[in-house]
Design a protein around this motif. Sequence first.
Motif, PDB file in Angstrom:
ATOM      1  N   ILE A  14      -2.107  -6.360   5.005  1.00 12.37           N
ATOM      2  CA  ILE A  14      -0.879  -6.039   4.219  1.00 12.37           C
ATOM      3  C   ILE A  14       0.146  -7.084   4.596  1.00 12.37           C
ATOM      4  CG2 ILE A  14       1.026  -4.351   3.546  1.00 12.37           C
ATOM      5  CD1 ILE A  14      -0.948  -2.169   4.193  1.00 12.37           C
ATOM      6  N   CYS A  72       5.181  -6.158  -1.028  1.00 11.36           N
ATOM      7  CA  CYS A  72       3.727  -6.494  -0.150  1.00 11.36           C
ATOM      8  C   CYS A  72       2.429  -6.422  -1.005  1.00 11.36           C
ATOM      9  CB  CYS A  72       3.717  -5.423   0.920  1.00 11.36           C
ATOM     10  SG  CYS A  72       4.910  -5.257   2.152  1.00 11.36           S
ATOM     11  N   LEU A  74      -1.745  -6.017  -0.620  1.00 10.02           N
ATOM     12  CA  LEU A  74      -2.855  -5.541  -0.029  1.00 10.02           C
ATOM     13  C   LEU A  74      -3.906  -6.487  -0.331  1.00 10.02           C
ATOM     14  CD1 LEU A  74      -1.349  -2.856  -0.649  1.00 10.02           C
ATOM     15  CD2 LEU A  74      -3.066  -1.531   0.026  1.00 10.02           C
ATOM     16  N   TYR A 101       3.445   2.089  -4.978  1.00 16.65           N
ATOM     17  CA  TYR A 101       2.067   1.216  -4.629  1.00 16.65           C
ATOM     18  C   TYR A 101       1.306   1.523  -5.954  1.00 16.65           C
ATOM     19  CZ  TYR A 101       1.377   6.278  -3.452  1.00 16.65           C
ATOM     20  OH  TYR A 101       1.210   7.631  -3.243  1.00 16.65           O
ATOM     21  N   ALA A 116      -1.202   1.510   2.543  1.00 16.08           N
ATOM     22  CA  ALA A 116       0.033   1.159   2.025  1.00 16.08           C
ATOM     23  C   ALA A 116       1.221   1.903   2.380  1.00 16.08           C
ATOM     24  CB  ALA A 116      -0.184   0.697   0.699  1.00 16.08           C
ATOM     25  N   HIS A 119       2.180   1.655   5.995  1.00 20.21           N
ATOM     26  CA  HIS A 119       3.017   0.271   6.178  1.00 20.21           C
ATOM     27  C   HIS A 119       4.274   0.384   5.599  1.00 20.21           C
ATOM     28  CE1 HIS A 119       3.526  -3.891   6.700  1.00 20.21           C
ATOM     29  NE2 HIS A 119       3.867  -3.959   5.380  1.00 20.21           N
TER      30      HIS A 119
END
Length: 181
Positions: A14, A72, A74, A101, A116, A119
Amino acid sequence: MEDKIIDASKSLHIRLLSREDAASLLQFELNNRAWFETQIEARPTAFYSLEGVQRHISALLVDYAAGKFHPCLLVNAESEILGRANLKNINQDEGSAEVGYRIAYQHPGKGFASAALLHLIASARFEWHLQRLHAYVLDGNPASSRVLQKAGFIADQVIPNLARVNQLELDGKRYTFDLVS
């Protein structure tokens, strides 16, 4: 917090979104467009071009620099995008943000959404020093609700007409997670 390996057996990394991701992000979004549009509001048609994605990334990075957004990706060991994760609407005055996400349609149930979310929680706590997170889930998306509940989010509000998906107004729920105990 960035470039963190969540699970070496899955080769999931990530990391922060960058301008260099435009072409691969466009491919990810095109490959998953039909799937995403059954789950969330559709993006404007202009988004689905290299220029559209470049504008999107630039706007997110401006918001990141301003402390309003934490975008972000992944990715796997081959740098293939498997999903996206964001802290958005970061409000330092209130100490809050919204988590979001989206995972590629080929990868449900592999723990990527949970990784995710964990994180994002860690980033909110340690990097942004936030106190509360919110997430919004449309009715009919039990997988996302389970991911949130497993991480400790509590459904605390029903929201009528949360989003328009496939020409239908859908209700949803807000989930909240307190980062301070």
